[in-house]
Write an enzyme that holds these catalytic residues in place. Structure first.
Site, PDB file in Angstrom:
ATOM      1  N   GLY A  60       0.825  -1.196   0.000  1.00 40.14           N
ATOM      2  CA  GLY A  60       0.000   0.000   0.000  1.00 40.14           C
ATOM      3  C   GLY A  60       0.862   1.249   0.000  1.00 40.14           C
ATOM      4  N   CYS A  61       0.286   2.363  -0.380  1.00 39.39           N
ATOM      5  CA  CYS A  61       1.064   3.605  -0.528  1.00 39.39           C
ATOM      6  C   CYS A  61       1.577   4.127   0.815  1.00 39.39           C
ATOM      7  CB  CYS A  61       0.244   4.664  -1.259  1.00 39.39           C
ATOM      8  SG  CYS A  61      -1.381   5.003  -0.556  1.00 39.39           S
TER       9      CYS A  61
END
Length: 312
Positions: free
Chosen positions: A115-116
């Site tokens: 995930g970012c």
């Protein structure tokens, strides 16, 4: 001979970008699904099993369903959802994570794309935990400011609508229940045993992300210099991770951190801002690049034994 690649969910933000990045590559043959068959399980199964690499750019439940459709042992799945990031048997798609990670990605047929927010947090903390400078039970907090593209199509439409709703003109903290979906991977892939108090903030710009982790270095028995040295040593040979100078003079001269300075790259910039006893650890990246599609393509390149930066 070109590698065959299928993007399941190419109409979403991440899927579209992966498709755009790969469309210009001569070593890749993109398999396409007719618009009226995007929800046809038989057609999706055919394309998934025909691919050397298939990207799953889908909601969690749909990603799990897609995995169940794959019977070809040669198909490598790279899942951009949160469904498999801490699941045994899936390799975390971050080549820079630790020694041996690239070898694991080359051998894997199941890769979970990070995930970012988690990418920024993990790249900051994993080397410090490994070096013993941040004990695994340390209680940390983290704040992430991000562009609205990370919220997907619905949020993008909200921010790009005219006139803009007044509430969207200022930064908006969210995940106030303290149960953000990236927390499990932030723990699992740093080695920390205490979940950080994590507050993401979305603001009125399209993309760009910066995670900040405050550290009382003296209380941990370390120093800002030691924290910075550990990061610099860990990433010395990494092409996509840039450790900026301690107390980065260029940033301090301007007085503000540019959250969008890594946009349109696959780069991560790591900073240590500090006084004598405290430090602010900061990681900056493009949430649609190294935080999503760029990371997925990088993992694909590693898996296929290609130049890691091809197309990036």
């Amino acid at each position: 001979m070109a590698f065959t690649v299928f993007v399941d969910g190419q109409e979403g933000t991440t899927g579209l970008r992966i498709h755009e990045v790969l469309a210009g590559r001569r070593d890749v043959e993109l398999l396409k699904i007719d618009a009226d068959k995007r929800k046809d399980a038989a057609e999706r199964a055919r394309l998934l099993n025909a691919a050397d690499v298939a990207f799953l750019c889908l909601p969690d439940a749909a990603a799990r369903e897609a995995v169940a459709l794959v019977t070809n042992p040669r198909t490598c799945l790279i899942d951009a959802s949160t469904a498999h990031r801490t699941v045994p048997g899936w390799v975390f798609g971050m080549p820079e994570l630790c020694a041996g990670q690239r070898e694991a990605l080359r051998a894997a047929k199941r890769i979970a794309n990070p995930g970012c927010h988690a990418s920024a947090f993990i790249l900051l903390l994993r080397p410090l935990v490994d070096a013993g400078l941040v004990p695994v039970a340390t209680a940390l907090s983290a704040t992430s400011i991000t562009g609205y593209s990370g919220g997907g199509k619905k949020m993008i439409e909200q921010y790009q609508a005219q006139p803009l709703e007044p509430a969207l003109t200022s930064p908006r903290p969210y995940a106030l229940s303290l149960q953000h979906k990236h927390l499990p991977e932030m723990l699992a892939h740093t080695g920390l045993t205490a979940a950080p108090v994590f507050m993401p903030v979305v603001a009125n710009f399209y993309k760009g992300l910066a995670v900040t982790v405050p550290v009382h270095a003296a209380a941990l028995g370390t120093s800002p210099e030691a924290l910075h040295a550990a990061l610099a040593a860990r990433y010395a040979d990494e092409r996509f991770v840039r450790v900026m100078p301690l107390r980065d003079a260029a940033t301090l001269e301007g007085g503000f951190l540019d959250v969008q300075a890594c946009n349109d790259t696959n780069r991560v910039d790591l900073f240590v801002f500090a006084n004598a006893t405290q430090a602010l650890l900061v990681a900056r990246l493009d949430n649609l690049g190294k935080g999503a599609s760029g990371a997925a393509v990088q993992a694909m390149n590693v898996h296929l034994g290609l130049d890691e930066g091809l197309g990036l």
